[in-house]
Design an enzyme around this catalytic site. Structure first.
Site, PDB file in Angstrom:
ATOM      1  N   ASP A  44     106.139  14.349  11.678  1.00 33.01           N
ATOM      2  CA  ASP A  44     104.874  13.947  12.304  1.00 33.01           C
ATOM      3  C   ASP A  44     105.156  13.016  13.476  1.00 33.01           C
ATOM      4  O   ASP A  44     105.625  11.897  13.300  1.00 33.01           O
ATOM      5  CB  ASP A  44     103.993  13.264  11.249  1.00 33.01           C
ATOM      6  CG  ASP A  44     102.635  12.888  11.820  1.00 33.01           C
ATOM      7  OD1 ASP A  44     102.376  13.192  13.014  1.00 33.01           O
ATOM      8  OD2 ASP A  44     101.835  12.297  11.082  1.00 33.01           O
ATOM      9  N   THR A  71      98.224  18.761  23.253  1.00 32.88           N
ATOM     10  CA  THR A  71      97.945  19.672  24.374  1.00 32.88           C
ATOM     11  C   THR A  71      96.450  19.857  24.683  1.00 32.88           C
ATOM     12  O   THR A  71      96.105  20.687  25.521  1.00 32.88           O
ATOM     13  CB  THR A  71      98.558  21.069  24.090  1.00 32.88           C
ATOM     14  OG1 THR A  71      98.076  21.530  22.825  1.00 32.88           O
ATOM     15  CG2 THR A  71     100.062  21.031  24.085  1.00 32.88           C
ATOM     16  N   TYR A 134      96.187  13.606  29.865  1.00 31.71           N
ATOM     17  CA  TYR A 134      97.250  14.484  29.373  1.00 31.71           C
ATOM     18  C   TYR A 134      98.453  14.448  30.323  1.00 31.71           C
ATOM     19  O   TYR A 134      99.589  14.224  29.900  1.00 31.71           O
ATOM     20  CB  TYR A 134      96.700  15.915  29.234  1.00 31.71           C
ATOM     21  CG  TYR A 134      97.744  16.981  29.023  1.00 31.71           C
ATOM     22  CD1 TYR A 134      98.406  17.126  27.803  1.00 31.71           C
ATOM     23  CD2 TYR A 134      98.081  17.871  30.052  1.00 31.71           C
ATOM     24  CE1 TYR A 134      99.368  18.120  27.619  1.00 31.71           C
ATOM     25  CE2 TYR A 134      99.034  18.862  29.879  1.00 31.71           C
ATOM     26  CZ  TYR A 134      99.671  18.975  28.656  1.00 31.71           C
ATOM     27  OH  TYR A 134     100.622  19.957  28.481  1.00 31.71           O
ATOM     28  N   LYS A 138     102.236  12.965  29.610  1.00 25.11           N
ATOM     29  CA  LYS A 138     103.405  13.846  29.705  1.00 25.11           C
ATOM     30  C   LYS A 138     104.415  13.284  30.714  1.00 25.11           C
ATOM     31  O   LYS A 138     105.618  13.329  30.484  1.00 25.11           O
ATOM     32  CB  LYS A 138     102.996  15.266  30.117  1.00 25.11           C
ATOM     33  CG  LYS A 138     102.189  16.037  29.076  1.00 25.11           C
ATOM     34  CD  LYS A 138     102.965  16.425  27.831  1.00 25.11           C
ATOM     35  CE  LYS A 138     103.954  17.526  28.060  1.00 25.11           C
ATOM     36  NZ  LYS A 138     104.606  17.949  26.764  1.00 25.11           N
TER      37      LYS A 138
HETATM   38  N1  NAP Z   1      99.550  25.410  26.816  1.00 22.81           N
HETATM   39  C1  NAP Z   1      99.718  25.283  28.130  1.00 22.81           C
HETATM   40  O1  NAP Z   1      98.988  25.861  28.938  1.00 22.81           O
HETATM   41  C2  NAP Z   1     100.822  24.417  28.660  1.00 22.81           C
HETATM   42  C3  NAP Z   1     100.943  24.264  30.054  1.00 22.81           C
HETATM   43  C4  NAP Z   1     101.966  23.473  30.539  1.00 22.81           C
HETATM   44  C5  NAP Z   1     102.842  22.849  29.682  1.00 22.81           C
HETATM   45  N2  NAP Z   1     102.686  22.996  28.320  1.00 22.81           N
HETATM   46  C6  NAP Z   1     103.643  22.296  27.448  1.00 22.81           C
HETATM   47  O2  NAP Z   1     104.388  23.292  26.758  1.00 22.81           O
HETATM   48  C7  NAP Z   1     104.742  22.820  25.456  1.00 22.81           C
HETATM   49  C8  NAP Z   1     104.346  23.844  24.423  1.00 22.81           C
HETATM   50  O3  NAP Z   1     102.943  24.048  24.522  1.00 22.81           O
HETATM   51  P1  NAP Z   1     102.160  25.028  23.539  1.00 22.81           P
HETATM   52  O4  NAP Z   1     101.142  25.743  24.361  1.00 22.81           O
HETATM   53  O5  NAP Z   1     103.131  25.784  22.712  1.00 22.81           O
HETATM   54  O6  NAP Z   1     101.386  23.967  22.663  1.00 22.81           O
HETATM   55  P2  NAP Z   1     100.523  24.222  21.347  1.00 22.81           P
HETATM   56  O7  NAP Z   1     100.369  25.660  21.081  1.00 22.81           O
HETATM   57  O8  NAP Z   1      99.326  23.360  21.452  1.00 22.81           O
HETATM   58  O9  NAP Z   1     101.494  23.632  20.243  1.00 22.81           O
HETATM   59  C9  NAP Z   1     101.779  22.284  20.165  1.00 22.81           C
HETATM   60  C10 NAP Z   1     102.281  21.994  18.799  1.00 22.81           C
HETATM   61  O10 NAP Z   1     102.475  20.572  18.699  1.00 22.81           O
HETATM   62  C11 NAP Z   1     102.133  20.225  17.383  1.00 22.81           C
HETATM   63  N3  NAP Z   1     101.742  18.844  17.234  1.00 22.81           N
HETATM   64  C12 NAP Z   1     100.629  18.241  17.715  1.00 22.81           C
HETATM   65  N4  NAP Z   1     100.560  16.993  17.232  1.00 22.81           N
HETATM   66  C13 NAP Z   1     101.651  16.807  16.453  1.00 22.81           C
HETATM   67  C14 NAP Z   1     102.128  15.731  15.684  1.00 22.81           C
HETATM   68  N5  NAP Z   1     101.467  14.590  15.568  1.00 22.81           N
HETATM   69  N6  NAP Z   1     103.294  15.882  15.018  1.00 22.81           N
HETATM   70  C15 NAP Z   1     103.978  17.039  15.085  1.00 22.81           C
HETATM   71  N7  NAP Z   1     103.559  18.109  15.769  1.00 22.81           N
HETATM   72  C16 NAP Z   1     102.403  17.992  16.453  1.00 22.81           C
HETATM   73  C17 NAP Z   1     100.956  21.101  17.026  1.00 22.81           C
HETATM   74  O11 NAP Z   1     100.877  21.175  15.639  1.00 22.81           O
HETATM   75  P3  NAP Z   1      99.623  21.862  14.862  1.00 22.81           P
HETATM   76  O12 NAP Z   1      99.834  23.328  15.047  1.00 22.81           O
HETATM   77  O13 NAP Z   1      99.805  21.401  13.474  1.00 22.81           O
HETATM   78  O14 NAP Z   1      98.407  21.345  15.536  1.00 22.81           O
HETATM   79  C18 NAP Z   1     101.301  22.402  17.706  1.00 22.81           C
HETATM   80  O15 NAP Z   1     101.913  23.304  16.802  1.00 22.81           O
HETATM   81  C19 NAP Z   1     104.069  21.457  25.317  1.00 22.81           C
HETATM   82  O16 NAP Z   1     105.001  20.461  25.637  1.00 22.81           O
HETATM   83  C20 NAP Z   1     102.984  21.472  26.359  1.00 22.81           C
HETATM   84  O17 NAP Z   1     102.670  20.170  26.810  1.00 22.81           O
HETATM   85  C21 NAP Z   1     101.709  23.768  27.804  1.00 22.81           C
END
Ligand code: NAP
Length: 301
Positions: A44, A71, A134, A138
């Site tokens: 966590d 996110t 956000y 980051k």
């Molecule tokens: N999505 C986009 O459009 C986007 C764009 C640019 C950059 N990014 C970056 O790319 C990376 C991957 O993004 P993604 O789209 O795969 O994100 P995502 O689908 O939202 O997944 C993020 C994960 O982080 C976990 N998380 C959140 N809070 C947590 C905590 N307290 N402890 C442990 N885990 C936790 C979530 O767990 P739960 O499943 O349990 O909630 C989720 O599985 C991130 O660094 C994001 O900032 C994303």
């Protein structure tokens, strides 16, 4: 090699999981790798104690890939402290742990570290200036990582991530397009969509790369998105075209679609550095969108 992947239930975590098979060999001496995928139940990131507890009770890792993040861009405007803990302080702590364990760290960041006011693709060295909570958290995470871990880490900024998993623009459009005849989508924000499987593949390529595994290599930032640029409006049109959904898309301005968090106008990033350093594959956004939609339809049938 013990490789820890955080955020196992997220889009990128699940995409890495999909690509990894037990036979993946990272080096040439035939030793197989052990990938350990963890979610918030195991690790966590919202508490310093939770993070310490996990690493105190597990063997050392060789590589940590941090795909977990806070996110929810709009919700972050309210939950500033939680977003800061997960995107900044937890990253700092992970960097400190990786350093002590002499592990490599791959951390994922975002195009939202930029204000979007530029008119040419952002390079890694360009000035950052996030315009929402956000993006600020980051960027604070990137800076803390670089301070704590000046060597042996990489930060990959990506943009507009979508996949078969979780919630994302593509899945939302597919759902809304079937429910409605018409839809308005913002046309004055442009960027590059990124299929999470392509980024996952690039990460797996990077960890096989000698350059990455070289000891004492300076920590670097890289940009990875799919090739090409598009507005959300054009992206929606293309999604409906590929999925053969009969829904009319109308262009609207950001002003006509107010959200709690401000969004940057143009976050196209230059991907030359990652391509040259690690020879990773960067497909164009259109071909990857076709692949993802085909998989989504296959899953349903
Ligand atoms: N999505 C986009 O459009 C986007 C764009 C640019 C950059 N990014 C970056 O790319 C990376 C991957 O993004 P993604 O789209 O795969 O994100 P995502 O689908 O939202 O997944 C993020 C994960 O982080 C976990 N998380 C959140 N809070 C947590 C905590 N307290 N402890 C442990 N885990 C936790 C979530 O767990 P739960 O499943 O349990 O909630 C989720 O599985 C991130 O660094 C994001 O900032 C994303």
């Amino acid at each position: 090699m013990r490789i820890l992947v955080t955020g196992k239930n997220g889009q990128l975590g699940r995409s890495i999981h999909k690509l990894v098979n037990t036979d993946t060999k990272i080096d040439n001496n035939q030793s197989s790798n052990e990938f350990i995928f963890v979610g918030r139940e195991e690790l966590d990131l919202s508490s310093e104690g939770g993070i310490s507890h996990y690493f105190d009770n597990n063997d050392k890792f060789d590589i940590i890939i941090n795909c977990a993040a806070y996110t929810q861009v709009d919700k972050a405007e309210q939950e500033v402290e939680l977003a800061n803990q997960i995107n900044h302080l937890a990253v700092k702590q992970l960097a400190s742990i990786a350093s002590k364990q002499q592990a490599r760290l791959i951390h994922i960041s975002t195009d939202y570290v930029f204000d979007g006011e530029g008119d040419k693709p952002y390079m890694e060295i360009d000035k950052t200036n996030p315009i929402n909570v956000y993006g600020k958290t980051k960027l604070a995470g990137e800076k803390a990582l670089q301070a704590v871990m000046p060597m042996n880490a990489i930060i990959i900024r990506t943009s507009w991530l979508y996949s078969e998993y979780g919630n994302n623009f593509v899945k939302t459009m597919l759902k809304l397009g079937k429910e409605r005849d018409e839809l308005n989508v913002v046309s004055d924000q442009i960027g590059s969509p990124t299929y999470a499987t392509d980024l996952a593949g690039a990460i797996l390529e990077i960890i096989k790369n000698k350059e990455f595994r070289e000891e004492g290599r300076a920590t670097q930032v890289y940009h990875y998105s799919n090739e090409g640029e598009i507005s959300w409006y054009e992206f929606a049109q293309e999604i409906f075209k590929i999925a053969k959904i009969d829904c009319k898309v109308g262009p609207i301005t950001t002003q006509q679609y107010p959200t709690p968090a401000k969004r940057p106008r143009n976050t196209i990033m230059s991907t030359g550095k990652i391509a040259e350093t690690f020879s990773v594959n960067i497909p164009d956004w259109g071909s990857s969108l076709n692949t993802c939609i085909a998989l989504l339809y296959k899953k349903k049938s």
